[in-house]
Write a protein that holds these residues in place. Structure first.
Motif, PDB file in Angstrom:
ATOM      1  N   ILE A  50       0.568  -1.225   0.100  1.00  0.00           N
ATOM      2  CA  ILE A  50       0.192   0.020  -0.498  1.00  0.00           C
ATOM      3  C   ILE A  50       0.390   1.120   0.516  1.00  0.00           C
ATOM      4  O   ILE A  50       0.560   2.313  -0.871  1.00  0.00           O
ATOM      5  CB  ILE A  50      -0.752  -0.024   0.876  1.00  0.00           C
ATOM      6  CG1 ILE A  50      -1.691  -1.228   1.145  1.00  0.00           C
ATOM      7  CG2 ILE A  50      -1.477   1.145   1.532  1.00  0.00           C
ATOM      8  CD1 ILE A  50      -2.817  -1.218   2.408  1.00  0.00           C
ATOM      9  N   ALA A  51       1.528   0.873   0.595  1.00  0.00           N
ATOM     10  CA  ALA A  51       3.268   2.588   0.608  1.00  0.00           C
ATOM     11  C   ALA A  51       3.240   2.762  -0.284  1.00  0.00           C
ATOM     12  O   ALA A  51       3.496   3.968  -0.855  1.00  0.00           O
ATOM     13  CB  ALA A  51       3.941   2.399   1.595  1.00  0.00           C
ATOM     14  N   ASP A  52       3.822   1.879  -1.041  1.00  0.00           N
ATOM     15  CA  ASP A  52       4.997   1.633  -2.434  1.00  0.00           C
ATOM     16  C   ASP A  52       3.591   2.446  -3.268  1.00  0.00           C
ATOM     17  O   ASP A  52       4.396   2.592  -4.150  1.00  0.00           O
ATOM     18  CB  ASP A  52       5.316   0.669  -2.533  1.00  0.00           C
ATOM     19  CG  ASP A  52       6.080   0.380  -4.127  1.00  0.00           C
ATOM     20  OD1 ASP A  52       6.564   1.092  -4.286  1.00  0.00           O
ATOM     21  OD2 ASP A  52       5.802  -0.311  -4.778  1.00  0.00           O
ATOM     22  N   LYS A  53       2.753   1.798  -3.365  1.00  0.00           N
ATOM     23  CA  LYS A  53       1.173   2.305  -4.323  1.00  0.00           C
ATOM     24  C   LYS A  53       1.188   3.728  -3.858  1.00  0.00           C
ATOM     25  O   LYS A  53       1.117   4.290  -5.181  1.00  0.00           O
ATOM     26  CB  LYS A  53      -0.063   1.485  -4.544  1.00  0.00           C
ATOM     27  CG  LYS A  53       0.246   0.417  -4.686  1.00  0.00           C
ATOM     28  CD  LYS A  53      -0.188   0.864  -6.166  1.00  0.00           C
ATOM     29  CE  LYS A  53      -0.392  -0.828  -7.140  1.00  0.00           C
ATOM     30  NZ  LYS A  53       0.281  -0.702  -8.815  1.00  0.00           N
ATOM     31  N   MET A 279      -2.471  -5.207  -2.334  1.00  0.00           N
ATOM     32  CA  MET A 279      -2.141  -4.348  -3.608  1.00  0.00           C
ATOM     33  C   MET A 279      -1.848  -5.239  -5.098  1.00  0.00           C
ATOM     34  O   MET A 279      -2.521  -4.361  -5.946  1.00  0.00           O
ATOM     35  CB  MET A 279      -1.372  -2.992  -3.756  1.00  0.00           C
ATOM     36  CG  MET A 279      -1.310  -2.498  -2.982  1.00  0.00           C
ATOM     37  SD  MET A 279      -2.862  -1.936  -2.641  1.00  0.00           S
ATOM     38  CE  MET A 279      -3.608  -0.859  -4.283  1.00  0.00           C
ATOM     39  N   LYS A 280      -2.097  -6.631  -4.461  1.00  0.00           N
ATOM     40  CA  LYS A 280      -2.263  -7.267  -6.370  1.00  0.00           C
ATOM     41  C   LYS A 280      -3.685  -8.065  -5.753  1.00  0.00           C
ATOM     42  O   LYS A 280      -3.748  -8.951  -6.717  1.00  0.00           O
ATOM     43  CB  LYS A 280      -1.286  -9.040  -5.760  1.00  0.00           C
ATOM     44  CG  LYS A 280      -0.218  -8.250  -5.594  1.00  0.00           C
ATOM     45  CD  LYS A 280       0.887  -7.930  -7.385  1.00  0.00           C
ATOM     46  CE  LYS A 280       2.335  -8.055  -6.677  1.00  0.00           C
ATOM     47  NZ  LYS A 280       2.190  -7.583  -8.636  1.00  0.00           N
ATOM     48  N   ALA A 281      -4.779  -7.364  -5.556  1.00  0.00           N
ATOM     49  CA  ALA A 281      -6.202  -8.059  -5.610  1.00  0.00           C
ATOM     50  C   ALA A 281      -6.737  -7.793  -6.903  1.00  0.00           C
ATOM     51  O   ALA A 281      -7.203  -9.071  -6.602  1.00  0.00           O
ATOM     52  CB  ALA A 281      -6.880  -6.614  -4.785  1.00  0.00           C
ATOM     53  N   ALA A 282      -6.178  -6.219  -8.264  1.00  0.00           N
ATOM     54  CA  ALA A 282      -6.601  -6.773  -9.227  1.00  0.00           C
ATOM     55  C   ALA A 282      -6.446  -8.459 -10.069  1.00  0.00           C
ATOM     56  O   ALA A 282      -7.059  -8.705 -10.542  1.00  0.00           O
ATOM     57  CB  ALA A 282      -6.420  -5.478  -9.548  1.00  0.00           C
ATOM     58  N   THR A 283      -4.380  -8.105  -9.299  1.00  0.00           N
ATOM     59  CA  THR A 283      -4.687  -9.572 -10.511  1.00  0.00           C
ATOM     60  C   THR A 283      -5.328 -10.770  -9.667  1.00  0.00           C
ATOM     61  O   THR A 283      -5.599 -12.151 -10.554  1.00  0.00           O
ATOM     62  CB  THR A 283      -3.583  -9.759  -9.992  1.00  0.00           C
ATOM     63  OG1 THR A 283      -2.174  -8.451 -10.711  1.00  0.00           O
ATOM     64  CG2 THR A 283      -2.993 -11.088 -11.285  1.00  0.00           C
TER      65      THR A 283
END
Length: 302
Positions: A50-53, A279-283
């Motif tokens: 999340i921090a990276d995004k 943050m890989k939720a979409a994948t």
């Protein structure tokens, strides 16, 4: 003469008002507290993502086998997410420490003694992830980055829903979470992977009103007879994968299930899948959608 004196007094009064005004402005600026740069510690890999995004700086990251983003490669390691090093965290003088709600019980007396109070992010579902990202984006003035990340997730959700609507029957899905040396647990609709199943248009064969994971029951599993089995390799994936393969090979119960007969058993691996949303939720949504509704009508057991 009187007129000149009057004009002079007015002029002096104006100058005085301007001077007072400027004094207030500069006085306010000089006494306004200086905003300190946040010193953020992420104790789980999901929070690091999340921090990276959101383009956030970190002063501490968890010790993990997962690949840490390049921007954090020289950042201090603070230990295992389930048992972070309190001393290291305290030495880093953080302004905020982030973990996740599912690990709240792991943070005990050691943190209390040092007067350290972590903030627990709710990442138990895709929706909770979106809410958390939006809130952090607002808090750290990263609303543009947050909207972009959420938009990608929503796009995957819409596509998965579109695919599911073209089918008349929702596949029955069994979610398993492997634990090193402790066999496995069953993930209900309350678990993150269970939520991914619902998002992709599947039906979890085990549901609960308040529990994310429940104890396995062979008879209940046989009765449920799932069409698809998703095996989450949580922690020490190589060990967990070996355990799953051995169990499915030696226990005759598994061979009676439709999912095994039709080779629709899939292993969920990090970083795309985890016990909490990331943050890989979409994948992850796209993969689960493909497993639930394969274009060729079948699947492959891994």
């Amino acid at each position: 003469m009187k007129g000149s004196r009057k004009i002079g007094l007015v002029f002096l009064a104006v100058i005085a008002v301007i001077g007072i005004g400027l004094g207030l402005v500069f006085g306010f600026r000089s006494t306004k507290p200086r905003q300190t740069k946040p010193r953020i510690i992420a104790t789980t890999y999901a929070v690091v993502q999340i921090a990276d995004k959101l383009d956030l700086p970190l002063v501490g990251v968890p010790t993990t086998a997962n690949k840490i983003p390049t921007r954090y490669k020289n950042v201090a390691k603070v230990g295992n997410p389930m048992n972070p090093n309190v001393e290291k965290i305290a030495d880093l003088k953080p302004t905020v420490i982030y973990s996740v709600t599912t690990l709240k019980d792991q943070f005990g007396k050691a943190f209390s003694k040092r007067h350290i109070k972590p903030y627990f992010l709710n990442l138990t579902s895709v929706k909770d992830l979106e809410t958390t990202v939006a809130q952090m984006g607002k808090r750290y003035q990263r609303t543009t980055q947050a909207k972009t990340a959420i938009s990608q997730i929503n796009q995957a959700k819409r596509q998965a829903k579109k695919i599911a609507l073209t089918h008349h029957r929702r596949p029955r899905v069994l979610v398993l979470m492997g634990l090193p040396g402790a066999a496995y647990m069953i993930g209900t609709n309350r678990s993150y992977v269970g939520n991914l199943v619902a998002t992709a248009g599947g039906r979890n064969v085990f549901s609960s009103s308040n529990q994310e994971y429940i104890q396995p029951n062979d008879e209940a599993i046989k009765k449920a007879n799932p069409d698809v089995i998703l095996r989450l390799e949580h922690a020490l994936p190589k060990m967990v994968t070996a355990q799953f393969k051995q169990a499915f090979k030696t226990d005759p119960m598994w061979s009676t299930l439709s999912a095994v007969k039709h080779h629709r058993v899939y292993d969920l691996q990090e970083p795309d899948f985890d016990a909490t949303a990331n943050m890989k939720a979409a994948t992850a949504i796209k993969k689960v959608s493909k497993w639930l509704y394969p274009q060729n009508g079948g699947g492959s057991m891994r």
